[in-house]
Write a protein that holds these residues in place. Structure first.
Motif, PDB file in Angstrom:
ATOM      1  N   GLY A  24      17.223  22.092   5.750  1.00 28.47           N
ATOM      2  CA  GLY A  24      18.220  21.563   5.332  1.00 28.47           C
ATOM      3  C   GLY A  24      19.450  21.800   6.598  1.00 28.47           C
ATOM      4  O   GLY A  24      20.616  21.464   6.547  1.00 28.47           O
ATOM      5  N   LYS A  25      18.914  22.301   7.763  1.00 27.47           N
ATOM      6  CA  LYS A  25      20.056  22.468   8.873  1.00 27.47           C
ATOM      7  C   LYS A  25      19.599  21.310  10.145  1.00 27.47           C
ATOM      8  O   LYS A  25      18.501  20.831  10.141  1.00 27.47           O
ATOM      9  CB  LYS A  25      19.614  23.938   9.584  1.00 27.47           C
ATOM     10  N   GLY A  26      20.640  20.949  10.490  1.00 28.59           N
ATOM     11  CA  GLY A  26      20.570  20.065  11.691  1.00 28.59           C
ATOM     12  C   GLY A  26      20.295  20.432  13.151  1.00 28.59           C
ATOM     13  O   GLY A  26      20.187  21.827  13.024  1.00 28.59           O
ATOM     14  N   ASN A  27      20.757  19.729  14.189  1.00 23.14           N
ATOM     15  CA  ASN A  27      20.518  20.323  15.213  1.00 23.14           C
ATOM     16  C   ASN A  27      19.417  21.054  15.533  1.00 23.14           C
ATOM     17  O   ASN A  27      19.309  22.259  16.058  1.00 23.14           O
ATOM     18  CB  ASN A  27      21.855  21.257  15.648  1.00 23.14           C
ATOM     19  N   VAL A  28      18.324  20.482  15.460  1.00 26.42           N
ATOM     20  CA  VAL A  28      16.876  21.045  15.727  1.00 26.42           C
ATOM     21  C   VAL A  28      16.629  21.232  17.218  1.00 26.42           C
ATOM     22  O   VAL A  28      16.817  20.130  18.112  1.00 26.42           O
ATOM     23  CB  VAL A  28      15.721  20.217  15.056  1.00 26.42           C
ATOM     24  N   LEU A  37      14.109  21.600  25.334  1.00 21.03           N
ATOM     25  CA  LEU A  37      14.423  20.261  25.708  1.00 21.03           C
ATOM     26  C   LEU A  37      15.813  20.055  24.803  1.00 21.03           C
ATOM     27  O   LEU A  37      15.885  20.310  23.773  1.00 21.03           O
ATOM     28  CB  LEU A  37      13.423  19.230  25.286  1.00 21.03           C
ATOM     29  N   ASN A  38      16.794  19.554  25.572  1.00 21.29           N
ATOM     30  CA  ASN A  38      18.230  19.006  24.957  1.00 21.29           C
ATOM     31  C   ASN A  38      18.175  17.707  24.624  1.00 21.29           C
ATOM     32  O   ASN A  38      18.343  16.829  25.607  1.00 21.29           O
ATOM     33  CB  ASN A  38      19.149  19.690  25.835  1.00 21.29           C
ATOM     34  N   LEU A  39      17.556  17.289  23.487  1.00 23.84           N
ATOM     35  CA  LEU A  39      17.549  15.732  23.275  1.00 23.84           C
ATOM     36  C   LEU A  39      18.562  15.353  21.989  1.00 23.84           C
ATOM     37  O   LEU A  39      18.694  16.295  21.134  1.00 23.84           O
ATOM     38  CB  LEU A  39      16.229  15.321  22.852  1.00 23.84           C
ATOM     39  N   SER A  40      19.244  14.453  22.003  1.00 22.85           N
ATOM     40  CA  SER A  40      19.930  13.786  20.989  1.00 22.85           C
ATOM     41  C   SER A  40      19.035  13.384  19.795  1.00 22.85           C
ATOM     42  O   SER A  40      17.846  13.508  19.965  1.00 22.85           O
ATOM     43  CB  SER A  40      21.033  12.549  21.342  1.00 22.85           C
ATOM     44  N   GLY A  41      19.499  13.339  18.670  1.00 20.35           N
ATOM     45  CA  GLY A  41      18.711  12.868  17.414  1.00 20.35           C
ATOM     46  C   GLY A  41      17.882  11.510  17.886  1.00 20.35           C
ATOM     47  O   GLY A  41      16.733  11.925  17.516  1.00 20.35           O
ATOM     48  N   SER A  42      18.489  10.592  18.560  1.00 26.10           N
ATOM     49  CA  SER A  42      17.642   9.428  18.725  1.00 26.10           C
ATOM     50  C   SER A  42      16.644   9.681  19.989  1.00 26.10           C
ATOM     51  O   SER A  42      15.448   9.094  19.702  1.00 26.10           O
ATOM     52  CB  SER A  42      18.492   8.064  19.024  1.00 26.10           C
ATOM     53  N   GLU A  43      16.948  10.400  20.611  1.00 23.81           N
ATOM     54  CA  GLU A  43      16.237  10.707  21.884  1.00 23.81           C
ATOM     55  C   GLU A  43      14.863  11.484  21.351  1.00 23.81           C
ATOM     56  O   GLU A  43      13.918  11.255  21.791  1.00 23.81           O
ATOM     57  CB  GLU A  43      16.951  11.500  22.983  1.00 23.81           C
ATOM     58  N   LEU A  44      15.389  12.478  20.477  1.00 24.45           N
ATOM     59  CA  LEU A  44      14.052  13.374  20.120  1.00 24.45           C
ATOM     60  C   LEU A  44      13.337  12.226  19.112  1.00 24.45           C
ATOM     61  O   LEU A  44      11.856  12.591  19.156  1.00 24.45           O
ATOM     62  CB  LEU A  44      14.517  14.260  18.962  1.00 24.45           C
ATOM     63  N   THR A  45      13.778  11.702  18.334  1.00 23.71           N
ATOM     64  CA  THR A  45      12.940  10.669  17.471  1.00 23.71           C
ATOM     65  C   THR A  45      12.145   9.716  18.293  1.00 23.71           C
ATOM     66  O   THR A  45      10.853   9.473  18.021  1.00 23.71           O
ATOM     67  CB  THR A  45      13.970   9.826  16.433  1.00 23.71           C
TER      68      THR A  45
END
Length: 58
Positions: A24-28, A37-45
């Motif tokens: 339930g926590k964001g900012n994985v 790695l510092n990736l945004s949500g869409s970059e991580l996806t």
């Protein structure tokens, strides 16, 4: 199966609308080969979709 599909089957990990959260926590945060790695949500996806699940050790 790609990396994102593998995470969908991992306990305590939620993938909803291709957004990854842990218990339930964001900012994985993600480490690849012992590097953060510092990736945004869409970059991580996008990155996870490009990986084969067989290439993920842990």
């Amino acid at each position: 199966m790609n990396g994102l599909d593998a995470l969908r089957n991992t306990p305590m990990v939620n993938v909803i609308n291709d957004n990854v959260s842990i218990a339930g926590k964001g900012n994985v945060s993600v480490m690849i080969n012992d590097r953060m790695l510092n990736l945004s949500g869409s970059e991580l996806t996008n990155y996870l979709q490009s990986l084969r699940s067989d290439d993920i050790a842990k």
